[in-house]
Motif scaffolding. Structure first.
Motif: not given
Length: 629
Positions: A138, A143, A164-167, A170-174, A195
């Motif tokens: 979390s 990235l 899982i990753y986030r862009t 401060n962005r939510p997990l994808i 991605r």
């Protein structure tokens, strides 16, 4: 017994019971995953298993997956600083009590190519594994460049793999499904290609602008010679942002950035180092001192800076009166004159020893006498096609004279034709910085930030002398000037101007006559590679940026923008349209010969007068000298 110790014993007991699962199902799942990744990896298992379970796992892993050498570490003792995380793939058991600490430690690492496989050592069918994984990561900075895999068991023979990753931080997990290679599209085989869409996140770009008016003309192709590299990179950066489906916020700085006495970086590099920008939106030179603080990813433009000058006339660098003939031809010509003069002298000497009938032959002033000076003057006059006032009296000597005149006439014709061509030819002797330094050309430099820095900080001997002797004047002023003034001085001749080649050629194409575009030369001064895009060191978006810029280049967008904003070297199409008059510099060697001749003649005249006076004075003081004679 403390509660922590009891929990530890319980976990060890639990893993002893599931040792067979660790040996079989978990190894089989990792085997499938590694085959799909298909990259050279160094697996590192970070577990809380018992020694017996770890040994069984290593044996089973080595037997089933022979292409990889695995290392196993205890989760309480493991430190990321002891491993090369860029080449490792970490296997973390989500059931271990230190799993959260291990994940949190990854935030302090470079996120480039961080690979981690999260497993459940019990290998039970568990529907809430994804929720546990989301909770585990979390606050992690995973990235787009990171590869985090979750292995779950669907049934006794099937395993499910999730990534899982986030862009952005401060962005939510994808969460995305990791499909086998056989089920993926050809365009989605790599992590970066899957991605590349960043869902509109805002990227920070630092842009160098040296003229504030350029902000009004970044993409309208006006004033292309001002901040050209900034305008090219601005358009390409916008293409890159569009390719990534992101947004961008530009920050304007006045310089590319240089290190001060305190070791601090200024300008665009300073913003990259201080994490105030993700991308340097203006390419910069590739230098050794910058490699340790920023990362270069692509070359958006092949433009470079150089000294541009019109090649001076050949007479400025060579004696054109010696160039028509090769050294060997000059040697043969000298031998020809000497041999002709010698043969003619012998023939005339013999003929004057033979008496001939006729009145007043000895008193005829038009006949050649057997004297060395007279013979040499006749042959020298033939060489210069000036003729002679005397002629030999016999046929053999006359044949020698005629032959000499005919042969030397052809040589004189060739010489005169070459002189005419050489007087109109530019010099090709200035080929290096050393030649440029030794020439009589004046120097000027485009008044830009990087020119001020590189010229004043030059340490190589020739470049340092160019700055000290040609650019910096004795009164302390420097020959930095605007582009238009420098190019105008180049047009007038005998002037070398340092500027960006593509920018300088634009002004040259607009202001030079066609014949003035011939003979243009350029010599590079800056000992650096062409400008490259730069990003933060170990940026999480490095592969995305590199892939995007590569696509832009492959699709021809980069070449199009460079061709629209940069001008290539003008072609010479009017080389014979302008006649160049001979100046004093062209005739200087001839004038020098004339002056030397006058000086020698004057010296001989004075010597003869002094000898005559000395002889008269001596005779007047010694009357017996006359009587003896």
């Amino acid at each position: 017994m403390p509660l922590k110790a009891l929990m530890r014993l319980f976990i060890l007991f639990q893993f002893t019971l599931i040792a067979n699962c660790v040996e079989s199902e978990l190894v089989e799942a990792l085997k499938i995953l590694f085959n799909e990744i298909n990259k050279p990896l160094q697996p590192v298992a970070i577990t809380c298993w018992s020694v017996d379970a770890s040994v069984r796992f290593v044996r089973s892993f080595s037997t089933s997956i022979q292409n990889y050498q695995i290392n196993v570490f205890n989760d309480e003792l493991f430190k990321f600083s002891n491993t090369d995380h860029c080449s490792d793939v970490f296997i973390v058991d989500i059931r271990c009590p230190n799993a959260q600490r291990i994940v949190n430690e990854t935030n302090s690492l470079s996120p480039v190519n961080l690979r981690m496989v999260v497993v459940d050592s019990s290998m039970d069918v568990n529907d809430n594994m994804q929720e546990k994984m989301v909770d585990l990561f979390s606050n992690a900075a995973i990235l787009p460049n990171s590869e985090i895999y979750l292995v779950t068991k669907v049934d006794n023979e099937t395993f499910d793999f999730t990534q899982i990753y986030r862009t952005a931080i401060n962005r939510p997990l994808i969460i995305e499904k990791f499909l086998p290679n056989s089920l993926r599209n050809e365009q989605d085989l790599t992590v970066i290609s899957r991605r590349r869409l960043l869902n509109g996140i805002e990227l920070r770009a630092s842009m160098v602008v040296t003229n504030n008016d350029s902000l009004n003309h970044l993409d309208d192709y006006r004033d292309k010679h001002i901040d050209t590299i900034t305008k090219v990179c601005y358009i390409l950066t916008n293409h890159l942002i569009s390719f990534l489906n992101a947004s961008v916020r530009y920050s304007i700085v006045p310089s590319w950035g240089y290190m001060d006495a305190d070791g601090e970086w200024s300008g665009m590099i300073g913003q990259l180092v201080k994490n105030e920008a993700d991308l340097g939106a203006t390419s910069l030179f590739f230098t050794a001192d910058r490699v340790s603080v920023i990362q270069y990813i692509a070359m958006p433009s092949s433009t470079g800076s150089a000294f541009i000058f019109r090649a001076p006339k050949l007479s400025y660098t060579d004696n054109v009166f010696l160039l028509p003939f090769d050294d060997f031809v000059w040697l043969c010509l000298g031998c020809l004159v000497l041999v002709t003069a010698g043969c003619l002298l012998i023939t005339v000497f013999v003929e004057w020893k033979t008496p001939l009938d006729g009145p007043c032959l000895d008193t005829d002033s038009g006949l050649l006498r057997p004297k060395l000076t007279d013979t040499f003057l006749l042959v020298f006059g033939a060489t210069c096609q000036q003729g002679s006032s005397v002629t030999p009296r016999c046929h053999s000597a006359r044949i020698i004279t005629i032959t000499a005149f005919v042969v030397l006439m052809f040589l004189y014709t060739s010489y005169a034709a070459n002189i005419v061509a050489l007087l109109q030819s530019p010099s090709t002797k200035i080929k290096s910085l050393k030649d440029l330094l030794d020439s009589r050309l004046k120097f000027g430099v485009d008044d830009t930030v990087f020119n001020h820095y590189y010229f004043s900080h030059a340490t190589e001997p020739v470049r340092k002398k160019i700055y000290e002797q040609k650019v910096r004047n004795k009164d302390g002023s420097e020959n930095f000037m605007n582009l238009e003034t420098g190019i105008e001085n180049v047009r007038k001749g005998l002037f070398a101007f340092h500027t960006e080649s593509g920018v300088g050629y634009k002004i040259i194409g607009e202001t030079f006559y066609e014949d003035e575009k011939c003979g243009l030369r350029e010599i590079k001064y800056l000992d650096v590679i062409d400008p490259w895009y730069a990003i933060q060191k170990n940026s999480s978006y490095m592969e995305l940026f590199k892939t995007g810029l590569m696509r832009i280049n492959e699709h021809g967008l980069q070449e199009r923008e460079n061709s629209r904003l940069y001008t290539s070297k003008p072609k010479c199409s009017g080389g014979g349209g302008h006649f160049v008059t001979a100046s004093l510099v062209d005739t200087f060697p001839a004038m020098l010969v004339l002056l030397y001749g006058y000086a020698i003649a004057l010296i001989l005249l004075i010597s003869e007068i002094l000898v005559k006076r000395f002889s008269s004075s001596y005779k007047s003081k010694n009357p017996l000298f006359i009587r003896r004679r």
